[in-house]
Enzyme design. Structure first.
Site, PDB file in Angstrom:
ATOM      1  N   ASN A  10      62.390 -51.619  11.075  1.00 18.41           N
ATOM      2  CA  ASN A  10      62.578 -50.749   9.902  1.00 18.41           C
ATOM      3  C   ASN A  10      63.983 -50.806   9.310  1.00 18.41           C
ATOM      4  O   ASN A  10      64.254 -50.204   8.275  1.00 18.41           O
ATOM      5  CB  ASN A  10      62.193 -49.286  10.225  1.00 18.41           C
ATOM      6  CG  ASN A  10      60.757 -49.185  10.709  1.00 18.41           C
ATOM      7  OD1 ASN A  10      59.855 -49.661  10.034  1.00 18.41           O
ATOM      8  ND2 ASN A  10      60.541 -48.604  11.871  1.00 18.41           N
ATOM      9  N   ARG A 104      69.377 -35.291  16.333  1.00 17.56           N
ATOM     10  CA  ARG A 104      68.072 -35.430  15.686  1.00 17.56           C
ATOM     11  C   ARG A 104      66.944 -35.015  16.653  1.00 17.56           C
ATOM     12  O   ARG A 104      67.166 -34.204  17.536  1.00 17.56           O
ATOM     13  CB  ARG A 104      67.927 -36.874  15.190  1.00 17.56           C
ATOM     14  CG  ARG A 104      69.033 -37.243  14.182  1.00 17.56           C
ATOM     15  CD  ARG A 104      68.891 -38.653  13.681  1.00 17.56           C
ATOM     16  NE  ARG A 104      67.655 -38.838  12.936  1.00 17.56           N
ATOM     17  CZ  ARG A 104      67.127 -40.030  12.640  1.00 17.56           C
ATOM     18  NH1 ARG A 104      67.765 -41.138  13.013  1.00 17.56           N
ATOM     19  NH2 ARG A 104      66.002 -40.126  11.966  1.00 17.56           N
TER      20      ARG A 104
HETATM   21  C1  DQA Z   1      68.602 -45.739  14.539  1.00 15.99           C
HETATM   22  C2  DQA Z   1      68.144 -44.462  15.264  1.00 15.99           C
HETATM   23  C3  DQA Z   1      66.772 -44.658  15.867  1.00 15.99           C
HETATM   24  O1  DQA Z   1      66.360 -43.471  16.529  1.00 15.99           O
HETATM   25  C4  DQA Z   1      65.760 -44.969  14.793  1.00 15.99           C
HETATM   26  O2  DQA Z   1      64.496 -45.218  15.349  1.00 15.99           O
HETATM   27  C5  DQA Z   1      66.184 -46.099  13.912  1.00 15.99           C
HETATM   28  C6  DQA Z   1      67.585 -46.170  13.500  1.00 15.99           C
HETATM   29  C7  DQA Z   1      69.955 -45.564  13.831  1.00 15.99           C
HETATM   30  O3  DQA Z   1      70.562 -46.555  13.495  1.00 15.99           O
HETATM   31  O4  DQA Z   1      70.392 -44.425  13.595  1.00 15.99           O
HETATM   32  O5  DQA Z   1      65.368 -46.898  13.472  1.00 15.99           O
HETATM   33  O6  DQA Z   1      68.752 -46.769  15.498  1.00 15.99           O
END
Ligand code: DQA
Length: 142
Positions: A10, A104
């Protein structure tokens, strides 16, 4: 000096994905800024949404690069296979997060990979990657 940046699932959507959490800049734009600041360092970039491909890249670069900066995205919280891959190579790996995962959802507080990494940088926005480069530079010097 050669540094490999690896972004997981992502993170190809940085700039579009949840801008309130991850900012409005694409990683490609940020990478250009990094390349300007560190013109003396060879910075390679790889992104994949596929766990095994992240592992392949760690294997591929983990014996010849001076440092790997890894944002494993959500695989951070689930992947024993990535933990094992980091353990299997010689190059120090720095775990990086754009957001402060500790402020978070509770499932983000656990990292499966941190125990295999040289250190962890989280919560500084995109600047987390630059801080990781500084850490690799300092580690390599001493
Ligand atoms: C992340 C934090 C992760 O929990 C999340 O799933 C991501 C991005 C970050 O860069 O803050 O995809 O790695």
């Amino acid at each position: 000096m050669k540094i490999q940046i690896i972004n997981g699932p992502n993170l190809n959507l940085l700039g579009i994905r949840e801008p309130g959490v991850y900012g409005t800049s694409s990683f490609e734009d940020y990478l250009q800024e990094l390349a300007k600041i560190y013109s003396d360092i060879e910075i390679s970039y790889y992104q994949s949404n596929v766990e095994g491909e992240l592992i392949n890249k760690i294997h591929e670069t983990g014996f010849s690069y001076d440092g790997i900066i890894l944002n494993a995205g959500a695989y951070t919280h689930t992947s024993i296979a990535i933990y094992d891959a980091i353990k299997s190579v010689k190059t120090p790996v720095i775990e990086v997060h754009i957001s402060n995962v500790h402020t978070r959802e509770s499932f983000r507080r656990q990292s499966m990979i941190a125990g295999a990494c040289k250190g962890v940088i989280a919560g500084f926005g995109m600047d987390s990657y630059r801080l990781a480069i500084e850490a690799i530079k300092n580690t390599t010097l001493c």
